[in-house]
Each structure stands twice: as structure tokens, then as C-alpha cells.
Write a protein that holds these residues in place. Structure first.
Motif, PDB file in Angstrom:
ATOM      1  N   GLU A   1       4.343   8.386  -5.913  1.00 35.29           N
ATOM      2  CA  GLU A   1       3.192   7.992  -5.099  1.00 35.29           C
ATOM      3  C   GLU A   1       3.023   6.486  -5.150  1.00 35.29           C
ATOM      4  O   GLU A   1       3.349   5.848  -6.159  1.00 35.29           O
ATOM      5  N   LYS A   2       2.467   5.926  -4.072  1.00 35.36           N
ATOM      6  CA  LYS A   2       2.139   4.508  -4.056  1.00 35.36           C
ATOM      7  C   LYS A   2       0.624   4.373  -4.087  1.00 35.36           C
ATOM      8  O   LYS A   2      -0.068   4.870  -3.204  1.00 35.36           O
TER       9      LYS A   2
ATOM     10  N   VAL B   1      12.115   0.265   0.652  1.00 29.16           N
ATOM     11  CA  VAL B   1      11.641  -1.038   0.209  1.00 29.16           C
ATOM     12  C   VAL B   1      12.106  -2.072   1.213  1.00 29.16           C
ATOM     13  O   VAL B   1      13.278  -2.105   1.589  1.00 29.16           O
ATOM     14  N   LYS B   2      11.175  -2.915   1.662  1.00 28.16           N
ATOM     15  CA  LYS B   2      11.522  -3.982   2.591  1.00 28.16           C
ATOM     16  C   LYS B   2      11.054  -5.295   2.004  1.00 28.16           C
ATOM     17  O   LYS B   2       9.890  -5.454   1.655  1.00 28.16           O
ATOM     18  N   GLY B   3      11.985  -6.254   1.884  1.00 22.66           N
ATOM     19  CA  GLY B   3      11.681  -7.555   1.302  1.00 22.66           C
ATOM     20  C   GLY B   3      12.277  -8.661   2.144  1.00 22.66           C
ATOM     21  O   GLY B   3      12.820  -8.415   3.232  1.00 22.66           O
ATOM     22  N   PRO B   4      12.232  -9.890   1.663  1.00 23.16           N
ATOM     23  CA  PRO B   4      12.742 -11.021   2.430  1.00 23.16           C
ATOM     24  C   PRO B   4      14.254 -10.983   2.665  1.00 23.16           C
ATOM     25  O   PRO B   4      14.740 -11.546   3.647  1.00 23.16           O
ATOM     26  N   LEU B   5      15.019 -10.337   1.804  1.00 18.89           N
ATOM     27  CA  LEU B   5      16.473 -10.291   1.963  1.00 18.89           C
ATOM     28  C   LEU B   5      16.966  -9.071   2.746  1.00 18.89           C
ATOM     29  O   LEU B   5      18.126  -9.034   3.145  1.00 18.89           O
TER      30      LEU B   5
ATOM     31  N   VAL C   1       6.579  -1.362   0.286  1.00 18.13           N
ATOM     32  CA  VAL C   1       7.192  -0.125  -0.201  1.00 18.13           C
ATOM     33  C   VAL C   1       6.502   1.032   0.500  1.00 18.13           C
ATOM     34  O   VAL C   1       5.277   1.108   0.532  1.00 18.13           O
ATOM     35  N   GLN C   2       7.297   1.918   1.076  1.00 12.94           N
ATOM     36  CA  GLN C   2       6.760   3.112   1.709  1.00 12.94           C
ATOM     37  C   GLN C   2       7.326   4.330   0.996  1.00 12.94           C
ATOM     38  O   GLN C   2       8.521   4.396   0.735  1.00 12.94           O
ATOM     39  N   VAL C   3       6.440   5.279   0.712  1.00 13.87           N
ATOM     40  CA  VAL C   3       6.846   6.511   0.047  1.00 13.87           C
ATOM     41  C   VAL C   3       6.494   7.663   0.963  1.00 13.87           C
ATOM     42  O   VAL C   3       5.352   7.823   1.372  1.00 13.87           O
ATOM     43  N   SER C   4       7.490   8.453   1.310  1.00 11.63           N
ATOM     44  CA  SER C   4       7.291   9.628   2.148  1.00 11.63           C
ATOM     45  C   SER C   4       7.929  10.808   1.424  1.00 11.63           C
ATOM     46  O   SER C   4       9.156  10.931   1.399  1.00 11.63           O
ATOM     47  N   GLY C   5       7.109  11.650   0.841  1.00 12.19           N
ATOM     48  CA  GLY C   5       7.653  12.713  -0.009  1.00 12.19           C
ATOM     49  C   GLY C   5       8.243  12.048  -1.236  1.00 12.19           C
ATOM     50  O   GLY C   5       7.559  11.356  -1.965  1.00 12.19           O
TER      51      GLY C   5
END
Length: 190
Positions: free
Chosen positions: A47-48, A28-32, A19-23
Motif C-alpha cells: 500500500e502507498k 515508479v516514475k522518476g527523473p531518469l 509511485v503507483q500501487v495497483s494491487g
């Protein structure tokens, strides 16, 4: 000294998911696959930290608290979609005129609805897979909003309203014609 009320919610990030949070943009990047959503128009902070995504709002009133929970729910659905996927099942119901349903390219075509000559065409959005069996339509994808919206569009395309919803055999007070396509299940695809 009084402190400002803070509304907060946390979403755990499982292993195998990035999971990337920008602002206030969350990807979200997963196997599917991967999903991206922009929450920058909302007065919240995302925030992460330490394997979880935190959503919070300062000076939270009732509306802000609800917004924080909703955004956390959306992020959780994105994570579930990227790891497990979403599936909606629709049932084709008819009494007199059998409906013919098929997928042609990027369109779902419904023919012979209540004996009509005209076809009902529902466009299939990118990222959604549609399978048609005899009496079922199965809609799958990783974006829950996209999959559920398409399933709702198919159901609404065959919904009768007003004078079209006649009562069968001239009897008043009955539910009327029940022919149509109805969502009957929502589940994970994996």
C-alpha cells in the motif's frame, strides 16, 4: 486474546518520484525513467500511504518476514534506479592474448579470448547502455536487476570451468588461467 504476528517494512518516497500501487503491481516514475514490477504472485500486501510504500504480511512466519524485506528492497532499488541510475564496471584481464571487445548493435562481441577464433556474443537487453574502453566495460541503466544480470552474463561468458582451466606452464596447484572479464565495482551512475 492473541494477535497474529505481522511483518512490515516501509520505503520512503523522495520528492520528484511518483509511485503507483495497483494491487501488488508497483510502478515508479522518476527523473531518469520509469520502472514497473509485479509482485502479485507473493502472499504480501503493498500500500502507498503518506509518502511511503508499506509492505506487510499477516500471520508472518520466518519466510514471510524475509519476503517482506526482500520486496521492500526491490521497491527501494526501483526508486534509486529511477532517481540515480545504476552502473557496473567490469575489468578486462588477459596475459597472452589481447581480447578485442566491441558493441555491435544490440550485442557485445568478445574476440580473441585465449586466442580462440570463435567470437563470444552476449546480447544487450533493452534499457542497458554499454560503453567499452581499452580495459574496462561500463554497464549502465535504471533497472538494477537488468544491469547486474547483464554484467554477470558477461563475466560468465569468459569463465573457464573444468578442463578449460589449465594451470599455466604445466604447474599444478596454481589458480590456473586468470584471463577473463570481472565485475569490480557497483555504484550509482549519478
Amino acid at each position: 486474546m492473541t494477535y497474529a504476528p505481522i511483518a512490515s517494512a516501509a520505503v520512503k518516497v523522495p520528492e520528484g518520484v511518483t509511485v503507483q500501487v495497483s494491487g501488488n503491481k508497483v510502478s515508479v516514475k522518476g527523473p531518469l525513467g520509469s520502472l514497473e514490477r509485479d509482485f502479485s504472485s507473493l502472499p504480501i500486501i503493498i500500500e502507498k500511504l503518506d509518502g511511503e510504500v508499506n509492505v506487510y504480511s499477516y500471520f508472518a512466519d520466518r519466510k514471510s518476514k524475509a519476503m517482506v524485506g526482500t520486496v521492500a528492497g526491490h521497491i527501494n532499488n526501483m526508486i534509486l534506479g529511477a532517481t540515480r541510475g545504476w552502473r557496473y564496471k567490469l575489468k578486462v584481464v588477459f596475459s597472452h592474448f589481447p581480447m578485442n571487445i566491441k558493441v555491435q548493435g544490440k550485442q557485445l562481441v568478445i574476440e580473441n579470448f585465449l586466442g580462440r577464433k570463435s567470437k563470444i556474443i552476449v546480447p544487450v537487453p533493452d534499457g542497458v547502455k554499454v560503453q567499452v574502453t581499452k580495459d574496462d566495460i561500463i554497464v549502465e541503466g535504471i533497472d538494477k536487476e537488468l544491469v547486474s544480470h547483464f554484467a554477470a552474463n558477461v563475466e560468465m561468458a569468459t569463465t573457464l570451468r573444468g578442463k578449460d582451466r589449465i594451470s599455466p606452464h604445466g604447474r599444478e596447484g596454481t589458480p590456473g588461467v586468470l584471463d577473463g572479464i570481472y565485475v569490480y565495482a557497483s555504484e550509482f551512475s549519478k
